[in-house]
Design an enzyme around this catalytic site. Structure first.
Site, short mmCIF file in Angstrom:
data_model
loop_
_atom_site.label_atom_id
_atom_site.label_comp_id
_atom_site.label_asym_id
_atom_site.label_seq_id
_atom_site.Cartn_x
_atom_site.Cartn_y
_atom_site.Cartn_z
N CYS A 148 40.58 42.13 40.47
CA CYS A 148 39.89 42.89 41.44
C CYS A 148 40.20 42.81 42.78
CB CYS A 148 38.28 42.69 41.38
SG CYS A 148 37.15 43.99 42.03
N ASP B 269 27.96 38.17 38.19
CA ASP B 269 28.60 37.60 39.19
C ASP B 269 27.77 36.57 39.77
OD1 ASP B 269 30.69 37.15 41.20
OD2 ASP B 269 30.76 39.33 41.75
#
Length: 229
Positions: A6, A126
């Site tokens: 990412c 996350d």
């Protein structure tokens, strides 16, 4: 083991990640992120990405669903990652207009208990402060997301990703800060990228001898073309 890199900000980093074996690339459109890219910047990178070989995703935080769908389709991305407090209705709206949706949750969020019944194709877990590079207590995952494609993020690095996979048994892993030249630089370190992907693949292969990870789909790549709208 599915591997997503990412915070891609350059064509060089995108092609490097693909060459090293990444399955997916994330482009951040969330204001305030040091890795934020514009629509034009993302478009310039994506047009050089081998279309059939990698999943490209736009990462959004509390963006209007209409805008999410517009950007994904305008850039030519294959999906959206929603990383804010989007309602189920907003996730459904986006999913009806893009091929694939990842919905992110912070560790400890009570909404995680309903994730398996949600409209997203993949659930990402996350740290409470996404993008910080901080690890959360992996014990919080235990039993919370059984039966879903779980993408684990939050403070993963080449040094801890194997242990994270062994303990959490996710379907995939997602990294940004942990493979940067310096935290928040938006530039990927080739050596860290290589070590991360190799470690994740090795740990994923080891799980095959102990049963399938979350989602019950073994280590098959996500076929977004077969399941997309």
């Amino acid at each position: 083991m599915f591997v997503k890199i990412c915070g891609i900000t350059t064509e060089k980093d995108a092609l490097l990640a693909i060459a090293l074996g990444a399955d997916a690339l994330g482009f951040v459109f969330a204001p305030g992120s040091p890795r934020m890219v514009t629509v034009d910047e993302a478009s310039d990178i994506v047009k050089h990405v081998p279309y059939d070989e990698v999943l490209t995703l736009g990462v959004f935080r509390d963006e209007r669903p209409e805008r999410v769908a517009e950007i994904v389709n305008r850039v030519g991305l294959k999906g959206a990652q929603l990383h804010g407090r989007e309602s189920a209705a907003e996730v459904v709206y986006v999913r009806q207009r893009v091929p694939l949706v990842i919905q992110g949750f912070a560790a400890g969020d009570p909404a995680i208990s309903m994730a398996s019944e949600g409209p997203a194709d993949i659930v990402l877990l996350d740290a409470p402060d996404p993008g910080s590079g901080r690890v959360f207590d992996w014990c919080q995952v235990s039993g919370a997301l059984d039966g879903v494609r779980l993408l684990l993020a939050g403070g993963l690095t080449p040094d801890n990703v194997a242990e994270a996979i062994r303990r959490v048994r996710p379907w995939g892993v997602d990294v940004s800060t942990g493979v940067e030249t310096a935290p928040g630089s938006g530039r990927k370190d080739p050596r860290k990228l290589r070590r991360f992907i190799q470690a994740a693949r090795a740990a994923g292969a080891a799980l095959e001898h102990r049963g399938s990870p979350n989602g019950g789909i073994g280590h098959q790549p996500y076929d977004w073309q077969a399941e997309g709208a």
